[in-house]
Scaffold this active site. Structure first.
Site, PDB file in Angstrom:
ATOM      1  N   LYS A   1      86.289  46.989  36.757  1.00  0.00           N
ATOM      2  CA  LYS A   1      87.734  46.897  37.015  1.00  0.00           C
ATOM      3  C   LYS A   1      88.108  47.346  38.416  1.00  0.00           C
ATOM      4  O   LYS A   1      89.103  46.893  38.967  1.00  0.00           O
ATOM      5  CB  LYS A   1      88.510  47.719  35.986  1.00  0.00           C
TER       6      LYS A   1
ATOM      7  N   LYS B   1      82.007  37.887  27.875  1.00  0.00           N
ATOM      8  CA  LYS B   1      82.816  38.421  26.777  1.00  0.00           C
ATOM      9  C   LYS B   1      84.154  37.690  26.672  1.00  0.00           C
ATOM     10  O   LYS B   1      84.748  37.356  27.694  1.00  0.00           O
ATOM     11  CB  LYS B   1      83.054  39.906  27.071  1.00  0.00           C
TER      12      LYS B   1
ATOM     13  N   LYS C   1      91.020  39.230  27.494  1.00  0.00           N
ATOM     14  CA  LYS C   1      92.426  38.942  27.792  1.00  0.00           C
ATOM     15  C   LYS C   1      92.588  38.468  29.224  1.00  0.00           C
ATOM     16  O   LYS C   1      93.540  37.773  29.548  1.00  0.00           O
ATOM     17  CB  LYS C   1      93.260  40.234  27.670  1.00  0.00           C
TER      18      LYS C   1
END
Ligand code: TYM
Length: 355
Positions: A115, A218, A221
Site C-alpha cells: 500500500k 487476489k 476492492k
C-alpha cells in the site's frame, strides 16, 4: 491450568463495496461461528482512514457493512455488532501496543509494503504503518481467542500474537501482582499471560478468493476492473455476465483436486463453488469432473445468484432504514464498551497508569 474463555472477534473495513472474497473469506464464516461461539463483529472505521483520510460517505459505508453482516445472518441480539470508533478503548490499547511493538515489525508487513509501495514516507500516513497494532488492539481489548479472516490477514494476526507475547513478557512481574493473569502453554512453555495467543481461523475451500480476470491476483476492492470481482450488491444479470466472462483455460475440469494444480482460474472457480455450497473442492469435482466450463459456469451462476440475491435484497431493505441500523450499532457499541472498559482498567493497572 486455567485458560482463556473462547471468544471470536473479527472486523471489516468500510472502504468500497464488499465483494465475494470478503463474503467467503470472512462474513460467511462469521455467520457459521455464531452457532456455538460468543462473537464480536466490528466495522473498523478507524482503519478506514489509514490509507485514505477523507471519505465521501464514511457513515454510509459503515452502515452498509453492518447491513451486510445482518443480511448475511449475523444475529446482533445474541452477539455484538458495532463500529470501532464508538469504542475509544480500541485506540487507547493501540497506543500501548504502539509502544510494545517495534517499527521493524510494522515495516516488514507485506500489506504495508504494497500500500505504501514506491511512495516516499512523506506520502504514507503514520496510521498505515501502525495499522497492525490497532488491529491487535481490536482483538485483544476483548481478550478474544479466535479470529476468522481471509488468508491476506494471516501476517497481521501473527503480529498480533507477537505483540501479545511481548506484552506478557515485558509486564510479567506486573501481571503476577494482579489476579488478572491466566496460565497458558505457549508451545512447550507454561506462561502466565494477560493476553491470549490469538488463533487465526483461515481454512475452508476459499481462504483467498482470486480475481476473475487473473487467477494469480487476489480479488480486491481496489482492482480497476469491476469484472475482476463479484460485488455483494451485484444483480443477477451482472453476476452472470462476470462469471461468463471469467478467465479460464480450455481444458475440462479434473476429477481430482491435484488436477487443479497449475490451473489458478479453474482452482479459483471450483473453490468459490465449494465455499458457496459448503462442500469440499473434491466433492465439487466429484460432481463436475470431466465437464467443460460451458457446463460448470452456468451452474456456478445459478448457485452464486441463489446465495447472494437474498443477501443483497435484505441489505437494500436495511439500508433504507438507517435509524434501525444505527440503533443496532449503538446497542452493540454499549455492550462492547462495557467489555473493553474492563480490559482497559486492568491494562492501566498492569502498565502503571495512575487512575
Ligand atoms: P478487509 O476489510 O480488507 O477485509 C475484510 C475481510 O475479508 C477478507 N478478504 C478476503 N478473503 C478471501 N479472499 C479475498 N480475496 C479477500 N479479500 C478480503 C479479509 O481477509 C478480511 O477477513 N485488517 C482487516 C480488518 C480488521 C480486522 C481486525 C480483522 C481490522 N481489525 C481485527 C480481524 C481482526 C482488513 O483490512 O480486512
Amino acid at each position: 491450568m486455567s485458560d482463556f474463555k473462547p471468544l471470536v472477534f473479527s472486523g471489516v473495513q468500510p472502504t468500497g463495496n464488499l465483494h465475494l472474497g470478503n463474503y467467503l473469506g470472512a462474513i460467511r464464516k462469521f455467520v457459521a461461528l455464531q452457532q456455538d461461539h460468543d462473537c464480536i463483529y466490528c466495522v473498523v472505521d478507524l482503519h478506514a482512514i489509514t490509507a485514505q483520510l477523507v471519505h465521501q460517505d464514511l457513515r454510509g459505508q459503515t452502515r452498509s457493512i453492518a447491513a451486510a453482516f445482518i443480511a448475511s445472518g449475523i444475529d446482533p441480539e445474541k452477539h455484538i455488532v458495532f463500529n470501532q470508533s464508538a469504542v475509544p478503548q480500541h485506540a487507547e490499547l493501540a497506543w500501548v501496543f504502539n509502544c510494545v511493538a517495534r517499527i521493524g515489525w510494522m515495516e516488514r508487513m507485506t500489506q504495508f509494503k504494497d500500500k505504501s509501495g514506491g511512495k516516499n514516507a512523506e506520502q504514507t500516513s503514520l496510521g498505515l504503518l501502525a495499522y497492525p497494532s490497532l488491529m491487535a488492539a481490536d482483538i485483544l481489548v476483548y481478550r478474544a481467542t479466535h479470529v476468522p479472516v481471509g488468508d491476506d490477514q494471516k501476517q497481521h494476526l501473527e503480529l498480533a500474537r507477537d505483540i501479545a507475547q511481548k506484552f506478557n513478557i515485558d509486564f510479567t512481574d506486573h501481571i503476577r501482582k494482579t489476579s488478572y493473569g491466566v496460565d497458558i502453554m505457549v508451545g512447550e512453555e507454561p506462561v502466565h499471560a494477560y493476553f491470549p495467543m490469538v488463533e487465526p481461523l483461515i481454512g475452508g475451500p476459499a481462504p483467498r478468493v482470486m480475481s476473475l480476470r487473473d487467477g494469480t491476483k487476489k480479488m480486491s476492492k481496489s482492482d480497476a476492473s469491476d469484472l475482476s470481482r463479484i460485488n455483494l450488491m451485484d444483480d443477477a444479470e451482472t453476476i452472470s455476465k462476470k462469471i461468463r466472462k471469467a478467465k479460464t483455460d480450455p481444458d475440462a475440469l479434473p476429477s481430482e483436486v491435484e488436477g487443479l494444480k497449475g490451473r489458478p482460474e479453474a482452482d479459483n472457480l471450483v473453490g468459490i463453488y465449494a465455499a458457496l455450497s459448503d462442500k469440499t473442492k473434491q466433492e465439487v469435482l466429484g460432481e463436475f469432473g470431466g465437464q467443460q466450463f460451458s457446463v460448470f459456469k452456468p451452474a456456478l451462476v445459478d448457485l452464486a445468484v441463489e446465495v447472494l440475491a437474498p443477501i443483497s435484497g435484505e441489505m437494500r431493505r436495511l439500508m433504507d432504514d438507517t435509524t434501525h441500523i444505527d440503533a443496532i450499532l449503538r446497542k452493540g457499541a454499549e455492550k462492547a464498551r462495557a467489555r473493553a472498559d474492563l480490559t482497559m482498567n486492568q491494562v492501566r493497572e498492569i502498565v502503571g497508569f495512575l487512575q
